[in-house]
Write a protein that holds these residues in place. Structure first.
Motif, PDB file in Angstrom:
ATOM      1  N   SER A   2     -13.062 -17.828  52.208  1.00  0.00           N
ATOM      2  CA  SER A   2     -11.982 -18.739  52.562  1.00  0.00           C
ATOM      3  C   SER A   2     -10.705 -17.969  52.912  1.00  0.00           C
ATOM      4  CB  SER A   2     -11.702 -19.690  51.407  1.00  0.00           C
ATOM      5  OG  SER A   2     -11.123 -18.986  50.328  1.00  0.00           O
ATOM      6  N   LEU A   3      -9.780 -18.666  53.511  1.00  0.00           N
ATOM      7  CA  LEU A   3      -8.506 -18.069  53.896  1.00  0.00           C
ATOM      8  C   LEU A   3      -7.727 -17.604  52.662  1.00  0.00           C
ATOM      9  CD1 LEU A   3      -6.532 -17.386  56.154  1.00  0.00           C
ATOM     10  CD2 LEU A   3      -5.605 -19.687  55.922  1.00  0.00           C
ATOM     11  N   VAL A   4      -7.804 -18.360  51.592  1.00  0.00           N
ATOM     12  CA  VAL A   4      -7.111 -17.981  50.351  1.00  0.00           C
ATOM     13  C   VAL A   4      -7.687 -16.677  49.806  1.00  0.00           C
ATOM     14  CG1 VAL A   4      -6.657 -18.684  47.974  1.00  0.00           C
ATOM     15  CG2 VAL A   4      -6.551 -20.363  49.801  1.00  0.00           C
ATOM     16  N   THR A   5      -8.997 -16.535  49.839  1.00  0.00           N
ATOM     17  CA  THR A   5      -9.634 -15.304  49.366  1.00  0.00           C
ATOM     18  C   THR A   5      -9.210 -14.114  50.215  1.00  0.00           C
ATOM     19  OG1 THR A   5     -11.539 -16.587  48.644  1.00  0.00           O
ATOM     20  CG2 THR A   5     -11.838 -14.214  48.815  1.00  0.00           C
ATOM     21  N   ILE A   6      -9.128 -14.296  51.506  1.00  0.00           N
ATOM     22  CA  ILE A   6      -8.706 -13.215  52.400  1.00  0.00           C
ATOM     23  C   ILE A   6      -7.277 -12.787  52.082  1.00  0.00           C
ATOM     24  CG2 ILE A   6      -8.182 -12.650  54.806  1.00  0.00           C
ATOM     25  CD1 ILE A   6     -10.575 -14.457  55.561  1.00  0.00           C
ATOM     26  N   ILE A   7      -6.392 -13.744  51.868  1.00  0.00           N
ATOM     27  CA  ILE A   7      -4.996 -13.426  51.549  1.00  0.00           C
ATOM     28  C   ILE A   7      -4.905 -12.692  50.216  1.00  0.00           C
ATOM     29  CG2 ILE A   7      -2.751 -14.452  50.982  1.00  0.00           C
ATOM     30  CD1 ILE A   7      -3.425 -16.630  53.080  1.00  0.00           C
ATOM     31  N   PHE A  18     -11.493  -9.893  40.430  1.00  0.00           N
ATOM     32  CA  PHE A  18     -11.579 -10.535  39.121  1.00  0.00           C
ATOM     33  C   PHE A  18     -11.965 -12.006  39.255  1.00  0.00           C
ATOM     34  CE2 PHE A  18      -9.392 -13.147  35.912  1.00  0.00           C
ATOM     35  CZ  PHE A  18     -10.088 -12.740  34.785  1.00  0.00           C
ATOM     36  N   LEU A  19     -11.372 -12.710  40.197  1.00  0.00           N
ATOM     37  CA  LEU A  19     -11.666 -14.136  40.353  1.00  0.00           C
ATOM     38  C   LEU A  19     -13.111 -14.380  40.763  1.00  0.00           C
ATOM     39  CD1 LEU A  19      -8.408 -15.365  42.105  1.00  0.00           C
ATOM     40  CD2 LEU A  19      -9.099 -15.728  39.733  1.00  0.00           C
ATOM     41  N   LYS A  20     -13.699 -13.465  41.499  1.00  0.00           N
ATOM     42  CA  LYS A  20     -15.085 -13.647  41.952  1.00  0.00           C
ATOM     43  C   LYS A  20     -16.097 -13.099  40.947  1.00  0.00           C
ATOM     44  CE  LYS A  20     -18.203 -13.892  45.478  1.00  0.00           C
ATOM     45  NZ  LYS A  20     -18.405 -13.994  46.863  1.00  0.00           N
ATOM     46  N   HIS A  21     -15.801 -11.939  40.305  1.00  0.00           N
ATOM     47  CA  HIS A  21     -16.795 -11.251  39.481  1.00  0.00           C
ATOM     48  C   HIS A  21     -16.427 -11.143  38.006  1.00  0.00           C
ATOM     49  CE1 HIS A  21     -19.005 -10.078  43.048  1.00  0.00           C
ATOM     50  NE2 HIS A  21     -17.839  -9.802  43.599  1.00  0.00           N
ATOM     51  N   GLY A  24     -15.337  -6.466  34.509  1.00  0.00           N
ATOM     52  CA  GLY A  24     -16.550  -5.658  34.522  1.00  0.00           C
ATOM     53  C   GLY A  24     -16.298  -4.373  35.292  1.00  0.00           C
ATOM     54  N   VAL A  25     -17.375  -3.706  35.606  1.00  0.00           N
ATOM     55  CA  VAL A  25     -17.281  -2.422  36.303  1.00  0.00           C
ATOM     56  C   VAL A  25     -16.668  -2.597  37.689  1.00  0.00           C
ATOM     57  CG1 VAL A  25     -18.622  -0.493  37.223  1.00  0.00           C
ATOM     58  CG2 VAL A  25     -19.233  -1.491  35.026  1.00  0.00           C
ATOM     59  N   THR A  26     -17.036  -3.668  38.380  1.00  0.00           N
ATOM     60  CA  THR A  26     -16.507  -3.908  39.726  1.00  0.00           C
ATOM     61  C   THR A  26     -14.995  -4.075  39.690  1.00  0.00           C
ATOM     62  OG1 THR A  26     -18.576  -5.032  40.243  1.00  0.00           O
ATOM     63  CG2 THR A  26     -16.766  -5.325  41.777  1.00  0.00           C
ATOM     64  N   PHE A  27     -14.495  -4.794  38.695  1.00  0.00           N
ATOM     65  CA  PHE A  27     -13.050  -4.978  38.553  1.00  0.00           C
ATOM     66  C   PHE A  27     -12.361  -3.651  38.256  1.00  0.00           C
ATOM     67  CE2 PHE A  27      -9.456  -5.614  35.636  1.00  0.00           C
ATOM     68  CZ  PHE A  27      -8.580  -6.254  36.506  1.00  0.00           C
ATOM     69  N   LEU A  28     -12.943  -2.849  37.372  1.00  0.00           N
ATOM     70  CA  LEU A  28     -12.337  -1.567  37.030  1.00  0.00           C
ATOM     71  C   LEU A  28     -12.299  -0.617  38.228  1.00  0.00           C
ATOM     72  CD1 LEU A  28     -13.822  -0.985  33.480  1.00  0.00           C
ATOM     73  CD2 LEU A  28     -11.509  -1.727  34.083  1.00  0.00           C
ATOM     74  N   ILE A  29     -13.356  -0.622  39.032  1.00  0.00           N
ATOM     75  CA  ILE A  29     -13.372   0.198  40.247  1.00  0.00           C
ATOM     76  C   ILE A  29     -12.276  -0.269  41.199  1.00  0.00           C
ATOM     77  CG2 ILE A  29     -14.715   0.764  42.310  1.00  0.00           C
ATOM     78  CD1 ILE A  29     -17.211   0.673  40.505  1.00  0.00           C
ATOM     79  N   PHE A  46     -12.686  -6.427  50.010  1.00  0.00           N
ATOM     80  CA  PHE A  46     -13.393  -7.097  51.106  1.00  0.00           C
ATOM     81  C   PHE A  46     -14.889  -6.823  51.044  1.00  0.00           C
ATOM     82  CE2 PHE A  46      -9.300  -7.725  53.292  1.00  0.00           C
ATOM     83  CZ  PHE A  46      -9.476  -9.037  53.716  1.00  0.00           C
ATOM     84  N   TYR A  47     -15.255  -5.594  50.720  1.00  0.00           N
ATOM     85  CA  TYR A  47     -16.671  -5.239  50.646  1.00  0.00           C
ATOM     86  C   TYR A  47     -17.380  -6.011  49.532  1.00  0.00           C
ATOM     87  CZ  TYR A  47     -20.898  -2.502  49.984  1.00  0.00           C
ATOM     88  OH  TYR A  47     -22.201  -2.135  49.833  1.00  0.00           O
ATOM     89  N   VAL A  48     -16.770  -6.053  48.362  1.00  0.00           N
ATOM     90  CA  VAL A  48     -17.397  -6.705  47.208  1.00  0.00           C
ATOM     91  C   VAL A  48     -17.408  -8.232  47.370  1.00  0.00           C
ATOM     92  CG1 VAL A  48     -17.089  -7.128  44.734  1.00  0.00           C
ATOM     93  CG2 VAL A  48     -16.876  -4.830  45.629  1.00  0.00           C
ATOM     94  N   ASN A  49     -16.321  -8.796  47.846  1.00  0.00           N
ATOM     95  CA  ASN A  49     -16.238 -10.255  47.962  1.00  0.00           C
ATOM     96  C   ASN A  49     -16.960 -10.777  49.196  1.00  0.00           C
ATOM     97  OD1 ASN A  49     -14.842 -10.608  45.601  1.00  0.00           O
ATOM     98  ND2 ASN A  49     -12.858 -10.398  46.563  1.00  0.00           N
TER      99      ASN A  49
END
Length: 51
Positions: A2-7, A18-21, A24-29, A46-49
């Motif tokens: 969504s546009l909000v996620t892109i912003i 954090f909002l998507k995952h 965890g490890v992804t957030f720390l990276i 962008f890659y992870v989301n």
């Protein structure tokens, strides 16, 4: 994605991850990459989301 996620990906990459995952490890990276440089954090968000 969504546009909000892109912003949020552009302005606050760790928050977007954090909002998507959650915490965890992804957030720390994402947090580490954003601390090292804003551009790597944005690319990682962008890659992870985008999956």
């Amino acid at each position: 994605m969504s546009l909000v996620t892109i912003i949020i990906n552009i302005l606050l990459p760790p928050l977007a991850v954090f909002l998507k995952h959650g915490l965890g490890v992804t957030f720390l990276i994402s947090l580490l990459l954003t601390a090292l440089g804003w551009i790597p954090g944005v690319i990682h968000a962008f890659y992870v989301n985008g999956k």
